[in-house]
Design a protein around this motif. Structure first.
Motif, PDB file in Angstrom:
ATOM      1  N   SER A  16       0.821  -1.212   0.000  1.00 33.94           N
ATOM      2  CA  SER A  16       0.000   0.000   0.000  1.00 33.94           C
ATOM      3  C   SER A  16       0.853   1.260   0.000  1.00 33.94           C
ATOM      4  O   SER A  16       1.956   1.288   0.541  1.00 33.94           O
ATOM      5  CB  SER A  16      -0.911   0.013   1.231  1.00 33.94           C
ATOM      6  OG  SER A  16      -1.836  -1.048   1.149  1.00 33.94           O
ATOM      7  N   PHE A  17       0.276   2.291  -0.621  1.00 35.64           N
ATOM      8  CA  PHE A  17       0.924   3.599  -0.732  1.00 35.64           C
ATOM      9  C   PHE A  17      -0.137   4.666  -0.481  1.00 35.64           C
ATOM     10  O   PHE A  17      -1.289   4.501  -0.900  1.00 35.64           O
ATOM     11  CB  PHE A  17       1.464   3.821  -2.151  1.00 35.64           C
ATOM     12  CG  PHE A  17       2.248   2.669  -2.690  1.00 35.64           C
ATOM     13  CD1 PHE A  17       3.585   2.503  -2.371  1.00 35.64           C
ATOM     14  CD2 PHE A  17       1.646   1.716  -3.496  1.00 35.64           C
ATOM     15  CE1 PHE A  17       4.306   1.430  -2.860  1.00 35.64           C
ATOM     16  CE2 PHE A  17       2.358   0.644  -3.989  1.00 35.64           C
ATOM     17  CZ  PHE A  17       3.690   0.498  -3.674  1.00 35.64           C
ATOM     18  N   PRO A  18       0.235   5.767   0.167  1.00 34.62           N
ATOM     19  CA  PRO A  18      -0.717   6.873   0.269  1.00 34.62           C
ATOM     20  C   PRO A  18      -0.983   7.439  -1.131  1.00 34.62           C
ATOM     21  O   PRO A  18      -0.104   7.442  -1.989  1.00 34.62           O
ATOM     22  CB  PRO A  18      -0.003   7.885   1.167  1.00 34.62           C
ATOM     23  CG  PRO A  18       1.410   7.463   1.250  1.00 34.62           C
ATOM     24  CD  PRO A  18       1.508   6.042   0.813  1.00 34.62           C
ATOM     25  N   ARG A  19      -2.212   7.885  -1.363  1.00 30.16           N
ATOM     26  CA  ARG A  19      -2.634   8.368  -2.673  1.00 30.16           C
ATOM     27  C   ARG A  19      -2.752   9.885  -2.656  1.00 30.16           C
ATOM     28  O   ARG A  19      -3.327  10.459  -1.720  1.00 30.16           O
ATOM     29  CB  ARG A  19      -3.980   7.739  -3.027  1.00 30.16           C
ATOM     30  CG  ARG A  19      -4.469   8.087  -4.421  1.00 30.16           C
ATOM     31  CD  ARG A  19      -5.661   7.258  -4.838  1.00 30.16           C
ATOM     32  NE  ARG A  19      -6.971   7.691  -4.449  1.00 30.16           N
ATOM     33  CZ  ARG A  19      -7.545   8.859  -4.717  1.00 30.16           C
ATOM     34  NH1 ARG A  19      -6.887   9.800  -5.327  1.00 30.16           N
ATOM     35  NH2 ARG A  19      -8.768   9.102  -4.342  1.00 30.16           N
ATOM     36  N   ALA A  20      -2.197  10.512  -3.693  1.00 33.70           N
ATOM     37  CA  ALA A  20      -2.347  11.965  -3.846  1.00 33.70           C
ATOM     38  C   ALA A  20      -3.836  12.277  -3.890  1.00 33.70           C
ATOM     39  O   ALA A  20      -4.591  11.610  -4.586  1.00 33.70           O
ATOM     40  CB  ALA A  20      -1.658  12.443  -5.117  1.00 33.70           C
ATOM     41  N   GLY A  21      -4.256  13.246  -3.114  1.00 37.55           N
ATOM     42  CA  GLY A  21      -5.666  13.580  -3.038  1.00 37.55           C
ATOM     43  C   GLY A  21      -6.399  12.850  -1.926  1.00 37.55           C
ATOM     44  O   GLY A  21      -7.583  13.066  -1.709  1.00 37.55           O
TER      45      GLY A  21
END
Length: 172
Positions: A16-21
């Motif tokens: 998992s990765f944080p998502r822009a927005g």
């Protein structure tokens, strides 16, 4: 020196990765659709911007073919959001790809040439196609910005593989 490359047909554990927005992007593991994962060098790379703009222009074609698109870099939230706002990309854009994740993906990792380039190590380009069960059917890893798969050719090949239930290649 990178860790060993991912093995074709192996299952990628969810990452998992944080998502822009806002929110989060998860690749690997069980999904409904196939996944196209593109790792790019970051905001400092003009060649990446051109490549991702081409990808964004093809987004409807990839989606119509049954693919989710995830794009990620080691950039900070601020840099990722600035790129997404500037270029208007419509795909999910992740940030904070860490070195452990880079190693799991078999990516080449680069030390910045200077603080003008970026403020942290970053991954060189990688393109991955995963089946809905999380297994890798295609892997393209580069040690520099100039070597990347042609997105039209890749899409055509993946549509063929899906229609014909082709196995992953390069498994020996």
């Amino acid at each position: 020196m990178p860790t060993p490359k991912p093995v074709a047909d192996s299952i990628i554990a969810p990452m998992s990765f944080p998502r822009a927005g806002g929110g989060e992007i998860t690749v690997g593991g069980q999904k409904y659709n196939w996944t196209l994962l593109v790792v790019y060098r970051g905001k400092h790379c003009p060649r990446c911007k051109r490549y991702l703009t081409i990808l964004d222009g093809m987004r409807n074609d990839w989606t119509a073919a049954g693919f989710d698109i995830a794009v990620v870099s080691a950039d900070t939230q601020e840099k990722a959001q600035a790129d997404q706002e500037e270029f208007g990309w419509g795909f999910d854009l992740g940030y904070d790809l860490n070195e452990a994740q880079m190693n799991l993906l078999g990516l080449y990792v680069t030390e910045p040439l200077s603080a003008n380039e970026t403020d942290r190590r970053f991954a060189e380009p990688g393109t991955y196609v995963l089946r809905p069960n999380g297994s890798l059917i295609a892997v393209s890893i580069s040690n520099g910005p100039a070597v990347r798969p042609d997105l039209s050719e890749l899409l055509d090949g993946m549509i063929f593989n899906k229609k014909n239930d082709r196995p992953a290649r390069g498994t020996v």
